[in-house]
Design a protein around this motif. Structure first.
Motif, PDB file in Angstrom:
ATOM      1  N   ARG A   9       0.893  -1.169   0.008  1.00 29.41           N
ATOM      2  CA  ARG A   9       0.024  -0.018   0.166  1.00 29.41           C
ATOM      3  C   ARG A   9       1.099   1.038  -0.112  1.00 29.41           C
ATOM      4  O   ARG A   9       1.976   1.204   0.684  1.00 29.41           O
ATOM      5  CB  ARG A   9      -1.030   0.001   1.112  1.00 29.41           C
ATOM      6  CG  ARG A   9      -1.939  -1.117   1.133  1.00 29.41           C
ATOM      7  CD  ARG A   9      -3.104  -0.906   2.269  1.00 29.41           C
ATOM      8  NE  ARG A   9      -3.991  -1.871   2.380  1.00 29.41           N
ATOM      9  CZ  ARG A   9      -5.021  -1.967   1.478  1.00 29.41           C
ATOM     10  NH1 ARG A   9      -5.394  -1.133   0.697  1.00 29.41           N
ATOM     11  NH2 ARG A   9      -5.900  -3.221   1.711  1.00 29.41           N
ATOM     12  N   VAL A  10       0.555   2.316  -0.796  1.00 30.20           N
ATOM     13  CA  VAL A  10       1.186   3.304  -1.009  1.00 30.20           C
ATOM     14  C   VAL A  10       0.260   4.590  -0.478  1.00 30.20           C
ATOM     15  O   VAL A  10      -0.704   4.743  -1.138  1.00 30.20           O
ATOM     16  CB  VAL A  10       1.969   3.585  -2.319  1.00 30.20           C
ATOM     17  CG1 VAL A  10       2.475   5.017  -2.447  1.00 30.20           C
ATOM     18  CG2 VAL A  10       2.594   2.479  -2.694  1.00 30.20           C
ATOM     19  N   LYS A  11       1.053   5.359   0.109  1.00 32.64           N
ATOM     20  CA  LYS A  11       0.118   6.566   0.592  1.00 32.64           C
ATOM     21  C   LYS A  11      -0.066   7.564  -0.439  1.00 32.64           C
ATOM     22  O   LYS A  11       0.988   7.875  -1.188  1.00 32.64           O
ATOM     23  CB  LYS A  11       1.039   7.392   1.844  1.00 32.64           C
ATOM     24  CG  LYS A  11       0.100   8.639   2.285  1.00 32.64           C
ATOM     25  CD  LYS A  11       1.056   9.216   3.500  1.00 32.64           C
ATOM     26  CE  LYS A  11       0.245  10.672   3.803  1.00 32.64           C
ATOM     27  NZ  LYS A  11       0.050  11.507   2.727  1.00 32.64           N
ATOM     28  N   VAL A  12      -1.053   7.991  -0.796  1.00 35.46           N
ATOM     29  CA  VAL A  12      -1.292   9.093  -1.636  1.00 35.46           C
ATOM     30  C   VAL A  12      -1.103  10.599  -1.125  1.00 35.46           C
ATOM     31  O   VAL A  12      -1.421  10.841   0.142  1.00 35.46           O
ATOM     32  CB  VAL A  12      -2.970   9.267  -2.169  1.00 35.46           C
ATOM     33  CG1 VAL A  12      -3.015  10.315  -3.225  1.00 35.46           C
ATOM     34  CG2 VAL A  12      -3.239   7.888  -2.926  1.00 35.46           C
ATOM     35  N   SER A  13      -0.024  11.187  -1.669  1.00 39.15           N
ATOM     36  CA  SER A  13       0.235  12.603  -1.254  1.00 39.15           C
ATOM     37  C   SER A  13      -0.818  13.496  -1.373  1.00 39.15           C
ATOM     38  O   SER A  13      -1.662  13.550  -2.202  1.00 39.15           O
ATOM     39  CB  SER A  13       1.593  13.163  -2.140  1.00 39.15           C
ATOM     40  OG  SER A  13       2.666  12.214  -2.000  1.00 39.15           O
ATOM     41  N   ALA A 139      15.887  19.676 -11.470  1.00 40.77           N
ATOM     42  CA  ALA A 139      15.459  18.966 -10.747  1.00 40.77           C
ATOM     43  C   ALA A 139      14.263  18.005 -11.163  1.00 40.77           C
ATOM     44  O   ALA A 139      13.620  18.765 -11.916  1.00 40.77           O
ATOM     45  CB  ALA A 139      15.024  19.585  -9.307  1.00 40.77           C
ATOM     46  N   VAL A 140      13.895  16.949 -10.511  1.00 43.75           N
ATOM     47  CA  VAL A 140      12.878  15.886 -11.065  1.00 43.75           C
ATOM     48  C   VAL A 140      12.038  15.685  -9.936  1.00 43.75           C
ATOM     49  O   VAL A 140      12.346  15.250  -8.762  1.00 43.75           O
ATOM     50  CB  VAL A 140      13.320  14.817 -11.668  1.00 43.75           C
ATOM     51  CG1 VAL A 140      12.281  13.891 -12.324  1.00 43.75           C
ATOM     52  CG2 VAL A 140      14.025  15.307 -13.093  1.00 43.75           C
ATOM     53  N   VAL A 141      10.752  16.033 -10.378  1.00 44.25           N
ATOM     54  CA  VAL A 141       9.705  15.233  -9.231  1.00 44.25           C
ATOM     55  C   VAL A 141       8.811  14.248 -10.163  1.00 44.25           C
ATOM     56  O   VAL A 141       8.360  14.520 -11.078  1.00 44.25           O
ATOM     57  CB  VAL A 141       8.620  16.368  -8.772  1.00 44.25           C
ATOM     58  CG1 VAL A 141       7.656  15.696  -7.996  1.00 44.25           C
ATOM     59  CG2 VAL A 141       9.368  17.460  -8.108  1.00 44.25           C
ATOM     60  N   VAL A 142       8.769  13.057  -9.560  1.00 44.01           N
ATOM     61  CA  VAL A 142       8.039  11.923 -10.254  1.00 44.01           C
ATOM     62  C   VAL A 142       6.905  11.532  -9.294  1.00 44.01           C
ATOM     63  O   VAL A 142       6.703  11.439  -8.353  1.00 44.01           O
ATOM     64  CB  VAL A 142       8.954  10.660 -10.176  1.00 44.01           C
ATOM     65  CG1 VAL A 142       8.371   9.536 -10.862  1.00 44.01           C
ATOM     66  CG2 VAL A 142      10.407  11.008 -10.861  1.00 44.01           C
ATOM     67  N   LYS A 143       5.813  11.347 -10.403  1.00 48.20           N
ATOM     68  CA  LYS A 143       4.554  10.890 -10.224  1.00 48.20           C
ATOM     69  C   LYS A 143       4.259   9.452 -10.719  1.00 48.20           C
ATOM     70  O   LYS A 143       4.198   9.386 -12.095  1.00 48.20           O
ATOM     71  CB  LYS A 143       3.323  11.914 -10.586  1.00 48.20           C
ATOM     72  CG  LYS A 143       2.028  11.564  -9.924  1.00 48.20           C
ATOM     73  CD  LYS A 143       1.495  10.406 -10.579  1.00 48.20           C
ATOM     74  CE  LYS A 143       0.147   9.919 -10.052  1.00 48.20           C
ATOM     75  NZ  LYS A 143      -0.294   8.528 -10.522  1.00 48.20           N
ATOM     76  N   PRO A 144       4.640   8.496  -9.980  1.00 47.39           N
ATOM     77  CA  PRO A 144       4.672   7.291 -10.520  1.00 47.39           C
ATOM     78  C   PRO A 144       3.300   6.907 -11.021  1.00 47.39           C
ATOM     79  O   PRO A 144       2.238   7.272 -10.397  1.00 47.39           O
ATOM     80  CB  PRO A 144       5.231   6.076  -9.630  1.00 47.39           C
ATOM     81  CG  PRO A 144       5.060   6.877  -8.094  1.00 47.39           C
ATOM     82  CD  PRO A 144       4.935   8.688  -8.737  1.00 47.39           C
ATOM     83  N   SER A 145       3.111   5.925 -12.060  1.00 42.05           N
ATOM     84  CA  SER A 145       1.841   5.321 -12.242  1.00 42.05           C
ATOM     85  C   SER A 145       1.098   4.471 -11.055  1.00 42.05           C
ATOM     86  O   SER A 145       2.054   4.155  -9.959  1.00 42.05           O
ATOM     87  CB  SER A 145       1.920   4.384 -13.439  1.00 42.05           C
ATOM     88  OG  SER A 145       0.778   3.629 -13.750  1.00 42.05           O
ATOM     89  N   GLU A 146      -0.190   4.495 -10.923  1.00 41.14           N
ATOM     90  CA  GLU A 146      -0.942   3.978  -9.956  1.00 41.14           C
ATOM     91  C   GLU A 146      -0.924   2.251 -10.382  1.00 41.14           C
ATOM     92  O   GLU A 146      -1.173   1.934 -11.321  1.00 41.14           O
ATOM     93  CB  GLU A 146      -2.229   4.375  -9.693  1.00 41.14           C
ATOM     94  CG  GLU A 146      -1.946   5.988  -9.269  1.00 41.14           C
ATOM     95  CD  GLU A 146      -3.298   6.804  -9.278  1.00 41.14           C
ATOM     96  OE1 GLU A 146      -4.438   5.998  -9.577  1.00 41.14           O
ATOM     97  OE2 GLU A 146      -3.035   7.973  -8.923  1.00 41.14           O
TER      98      GLU A 146
END
Length: 146
Positions: A9-13, A139-146
């Motif tokens: 389980r991964v927390k949604v920001s 700089a890089v910010v990543v939103k991985p696929s769900e």
């Protein structure tokens, strides 16, 4: 996916957490952009090579998370950990160049780059998107696929 068991389980920001992450990336980006291009590329090469130690675990995780056959996941990760030639091309594409004998073309970073990574090649595609941006001093910010 094949067994329908939960792998993790991964927390949604929250919106505030995302904004804080982008602010932190923005704050770090200037220092990163002052690192010489050749040093940035060498640091990225070393970071990618470190993935090799976790190659089997990464492939197993890809198989568990998305159901990709293990042989294909292993092939993806094997390709992902060998990016020296790509980084050499990225370095040459970002190098300053002289045009017409007296005009120097320099490339400047954009700042913070957002990446929405695809689900089907979670390791390799992320690197193919992030490495050029990072090498260029962003700089890089990543939103991985769900």
């Amino acid at each position: 996916p094949a067994t329908e068991e939960i792998v993790h389980r991964v927390k949604v920001s929250t919106e505030e957490e995302v904004e804080a992450t982008v602010r932190a990336a923005h704050a770090a980006q200037h220092a990163w952009s002052t690192v010489p291009l050749s040093d940035r590329v060498e640091l990225l090469k070393r970071a990618v090579r470190r993935l090799k130690a976790d190659e089997t675990a990464l492939a197993s995780l890809i198989t568990a998370e998305m159901g990709k056959p293990h042989d294909e996941a292993t092939e993806e990760v094997s390709g992902a950990v060998d990016k020296d030639a790509l980084l050499d091309l990225i370095e040459s594409a970002n190098a300053s160049e002289t045009k017409g004998g007296n005009c120097v073309v320099t490339r400047a970073p954009h700042g913070v780059v957002a990446i929405v990574s695809p689900w089907n090649f979670p390791v390799d595609e992320l690197l193919l998107l992030a490495l050029p941006a990072l090498a260029a001093g962003n700089a890089v910010v990543v939103k991985p696929s769900e």
